[in-house]
Design a protein around this motif. Structure first.
Motif, PDB file in Angstrom:
ATOM      1  N   PRO A 120       0.813  -1.224   0.000  1.00  0.00           N
ATOM      2  CA  PRO A 120       0.000   0.000   0.000  1.00  0.00           C
ATOM      3  C   PRO A 120       0.844   1.271   0.000  1.00  0.00           C
ATOM      4  N   THR A 121       0.387   2.256  -0.731  1.00  0.00           N
ATOM      5  CA  THR A 121       1.003   3.581  -0.702  1.00  0.00           C
ATOM      6  C   THR A 121       0.136   4.568   0.068  1.00  0.00           C
ATOM      7  N   SER A 122      -1.131   4.193   0.279  1.00  0.00           N
ATOM      8  CA  SER A 122      -2.038   5.045   1.042  1.00  0.00           C
ATOM      9  C   SER A 122      -3.170   4.197   1.605  1.00  0.00           C
ATOM     10  N   VAL A 123      -3.926   4.788   2.491  1.00  0.00           N
ATOM     11  CA  VAL A 123      -5.064   4.118   3.122  1.00  0.00           C
ATOM     12  C   VAL A 123      -6.254   5.068   3.112  1.00  0.00           C
ATOM     13  N   GLN A 124      -7.426   4.514   2.880  1.00  0.00           N
ATOM     14  CA  GLN A 124      -8.666   5.281   2.960  1.00  0.00           C
ATOM     15  C   GLN A 124      -9.521   4.691   4.078  1.00  0.00           C
ATOM     16  N   VAL A 125      -9.964   5.542   4.981  1.00  0.00           N
ATOM     17  CA  VAL A 125     -10.764   5.104   6.127  1.00  0.00           C
ATOM     18  C   VAL A 125     -12.137   5.747   6.057  1.00  0.00           C
ATOM     19  N   ARG A 126     -13.148   4.940   6.229  1.00  0.00           N
ATOM     20  CA  ARG A 126     -14.514   5.452   6.253  1.00  0.00           C
ATOM     21  C   ARG A 126     -14.889   5.840   7.670  1.00  0.00           C
ATOM     22  N   ILE A 127     -15.364   7.068   7.843  1.00  0.00           N
ATOM     23  CA  ILE A 127     -15.823   7.557   9.141  1.00  0.00           C
ATOM     24  C   ILE A 127     -17.340   7.619   9.081  1.00  0.00           C
ATOM     25  N   LYS A 128     -17.992   6.759   9.833  1.00  0.00           N
ATOM     26  CA  LYS A 128     -19.444   6.610   9.702  1.00  0.00           C
ATOM     27  C   LYS A 128     -20.230   7.739  10.368  1.00  0.00           C
ATOM     28  N   VAL A 129     -19.811   8.103  11.569  1.00  0.00           N
ATOM     29  CA  VAL A 129     -20.535   9.112  12.329  1.00  0.00           C
ATOM     30  C   VAL A 129     -19.545  10.117  12.880  1.00  0.00           C
ATOM     31  N   ALA A 130     -19.813  11.392  12.659  1.00  0.00           N
ATOM     32  CA  ALA A 130     -18.933  12.450  13.154  1.00  0.00           C
ATOM     33  C   ALA A 130     -19.775  13.530  13.832  1.00  0.00           C
ATOM     34  N   PHE A 135     -26.590  14.581   9.522  1.00  0.00           N
ATOM     35  CA  PHE A 135     -27.468  13.673   8.793  1.00  0.00           C
ATOM     36  C   PHE A 135     -26.844  12.297   8.560  1.00  0.00           C
ATOM     37  N   ARG A 136     -25.710  12.031   9.218  1.00  0.00           N
ATOM     38  CA  ARG A 136     -25.056  10.728   9.185  1.00  0.00           C
ATOM     39  C   ARG A 136     -24.744  10.257   7.764  1.00  0.00           C
ATOM     40  N   HIS A 137     -24.234  11.182   6.953  1.00  0.00           N
ATOM     41  CA  HIS A 137     -23.832  10.806   5.599  1.00  0.00           C
ATOM     42  C   HIS A 137     -22.505  10.047   5.605  1.00  0.00           C
ATOM     43  N   GLY A 138     -21.669  10.296   6.613  1.00  0.00           N
ATOM     44  CA  GLY A 138     -20.356   9.673   6.667  1.00  0.00           C
ATOM     45  C   GLY A 138     -19.362  10.393   5.774  1.00  0.00           C
ATOM     46  N   SER A 139     -18.101  10.050   5.923  1.00  0.00           N
ATOM     47  CA  SER A 139     -17.054  10.678   5.114  1.00  0.00           C
ATOM     48  C   SER A 139     -15.880   9.709   5.011  1.00  0.00           C
ATOM     49  N   PHE A 140     -14.928  10.073   4.154  1.00  0.00           N
ATOM     50  CA  PHE A 140     -13.738   9.245   3.962  1.00  0.00           C
ATOM     51  C   PHE A 140     -12.492  10.087   4.228  1.00  0.00           C
ATOM     52  N   GLN A 141     -11.513   9.481   4.873  1.00  0.00           N
ATOM     53  CA  GLN A 141     -10.258  10.157   5.173  1.00  0.00           C
ATOM     54  C   GLN A 141      -9.119   9.344   4.560  1.00  0.00           C
ATOM     55  N   SER A 142      -8.256  10.010   3.809  1.00  0.00           N
ATOM     56  CA  SER A 142      -7.133   9.336   3.160  1.00  0.00           C
ATOM     57  C   SER A 142      -5.812   9.879   3.691  1.00  0.00           C
ATOM     58  N   PHE A 143      -4.796   9.035   3.738  1.00  0.00           N
ATOM     59  CA  PHE A 143      -3.459   9.463   4.135  1.00  0.00           C
ATOM     60  C   PHE A 143      -2.442   8.526   3.506  1.00  0.00           C
ATOM     61  N   GLY A 144      -1.265   9.074   3.222  1.00  0.00           N
ATOM     62  CA  GLY A 144      -0.225   8.310   2.549  1.00  0.00           C
ATOM     63  C   GLY A 144       0.839   7.793   3.500  1.00  0.00           C
ATOM     64  N   ARG A 145       1.781   7.039   2.941  1.00  0.00           N
ATOM     65  CA  ARG A 145       2.865   6.480   3.734  1.00  0.00           C
ATOM     66  C   ARG A 145       3.798   7.567   4.221  1.00  0.00           C
ATOM     67  N   ALA A 146       4.264   7.418   5.451  1.00  0.00           N
ATOM     68  CA  ALA A 146       5.189   8.379   6.040  1.00  0.00           C
ATOM     69  C   ALA A 146       6.602   8.101   5.550  1.00  0.00           C
ATOM     70  N   ALA A 147       7.438   9.127   5.619  1.00  0.00           N
ATOM     71  CA  ALA A 147       8.829   8.975   5.187  1.00  0.00           C
ATOM     72  C   ALA A 147       9.589   8.011   6.081  1.00  0.00           C
ATOM     73  N   ASP A 148       9.230   7.991   7.359  1.00  0.00           N
ATOM     74  CA  ASP A 148       9.888   7.108   8.319  1.00  0.00           C
ATOM     75  C   ASP A 148       9.061   5.833   8.479  1.00  0.00           C
ATOM     76  N   VAL A 154       0.182   3.853   7.717  1.00  0.00           N
ATOM     77  CA  VAL A 154      -0.163   2.924   6.641  1.00  0.00           C
ATOM     78  C   VAL A 154       0.447   1.556   6.912  1.00  0.00           C
ATOM     79  N   LEU A 155       1.732   1.535   7.237  1.00  0.00           N
ATOM     80  CA  LEU A 155       2.412   0.264   7.509  1.00  0.00           C
ATOM     81  C   LEU A 155       1.938  -0.366   8.818  1.00  0.00           C
ATOM     82  N   ALA A 156       1.570   0.470   9.788  1.00  0.00           N
ATOM     83  CA  ALA A 156       1.063  -0.055  11.052  1.00  0.00           C
ATOM     84  C   ALA A 156      -0.267  -0.782  10.832  1.00  0.00           C
TER      85      ALA A 156
END
Length: 286
Positions: A120-130, A135-148, A154-156
């Motif tokens: 993987p070079t990145s991860v996408q996480v679905r956030i159901k309730v914030a 209106f509980r539409h939910g959202s997605f959060q993405s982040f890439g691999r760290a330099a270290d 992502v690796l964790a």
């Protein structure tokens, strides 16, 4: 929360239903906690003092988790703390309280590795309730691999999914001990278990967690973004803030302030004549 505990105990002694639970589903009743939250605001109850988790804190947590906890429990707490930090998550967005609610709580199916789990070079996480998602539409959060690679969410997460495979409908994290015969209980990702584990690891490392709360990971992510030079609109986007309330979460090290105060005296000294050349106001900042 002391009042809520007292009220729950009062109902239990008298054989009444738990006021925190929906009588139909047995799950936590959001309306009850919304009323409690409103009462706290109305009464002006001051929130506890809390400061942000930093990269240094994440390193401490990983080091002592690997040293003190069983393998699978260690992988779960490391991945959870790093995910909460990088995605600026609220505690309820990656843990649960009470029985697992698939409509609200994070599950294994809510994580997607891109382009694949093998590399993987990145991860996408679905956030159901914030909090701001009325209106509980939910959202997605993405982040890439760290330099270290030694401190990379992502690796964790990849290591967690590889070493502790679970069905997609199971909770995202399991904070129970590997040797516990009841490891796969109804509340493996309970918020209380997460906070107790973090406190236990900080205590073992000799680090005070007096001002480190569950929300400190969200604060730490916002502060780290600013320190990295991210523009304010990016901080708001990643933290999913609709207003400027994100400024209440952002902190900076006093040593950073000292460097900027020193830099003030490197500004060129030039003659000033305000009669001929009046200064311009910086619109929108003051």
């Amino acid at each position: 929360m002391k009042y809520v505990t007292a009220l729950t105990t009062w109902c239990r002694i008298r054989g009444l239903a738990n006021p925190r639970h929906d009588p139909d589903t047995g799950l936590n009743d959001d309306s009850f906690f919304a009323v409690c939250h409103g009462l706290k605001k109305k009464m002006g109850i001051k929130p506890p003092t809390r400061y942000p988790v930093t990269i240094w804190h994440l390193t401490i947590l990983k080091k002592w988790a690997q040293r003190m906890l069983p393998r699978l429990q260690s992988l779960n707490i490391i991945a959870a703390t790093q995910l909460a930090f990088v995605a600026l998550l609220r505690i309820g967005e990656f843990t649960s309280e009470g029985k697992l609610n698939p409509l609200k709580h994070a599950q294994r199916a809510d994580v997607t590795f891109l382009p694949n789990q093998e590399n993987p070079t990145s991860v996408q996480v679905r956030i159901k309730v914030a909090k701001g998602d009325q209106f509980r539409h939910g959202s997605f959060q993405s982040f890439g691999r760290a330099a270290d690679p030694s401190l990379c969410p992502v690796l964790a997460l990849k290591e967690l999914f590889d070493q502790d495979p679970q069905p997609l409908d199971r909770p995202l994290f399991n904070f129970n001990n590997d040797t516990d015969p009841r490891r796969e209980t109804a509340t493996p990702s309970a918020r209380s278990k997460f906070t107790k584990l973090c406190s236990h690891l900080f205590a073992a490392a000799g680090v005070s967690d007096m001002y480190l709360k569950a929300h400190s990971f969200r604060q730490g992510g916002a502060s780290a973004l600013l320190a990295a030079g991210a523009p304010t609109w990016m901080v708001k986007t990643i933290g999913r803030w609709r207003s400027d309330s994100w400024q209440l979460y952002a902190f900076t090290d006093t040593r950073v302030i000292e460097r900027w105060s020193t830099a003030m005296f490197s500004v060129p000294s030039t003659p000033v004549d305000y009669v001929k050349r009046p200064p311009r106001r910086v619109i929108g900042y003051f």
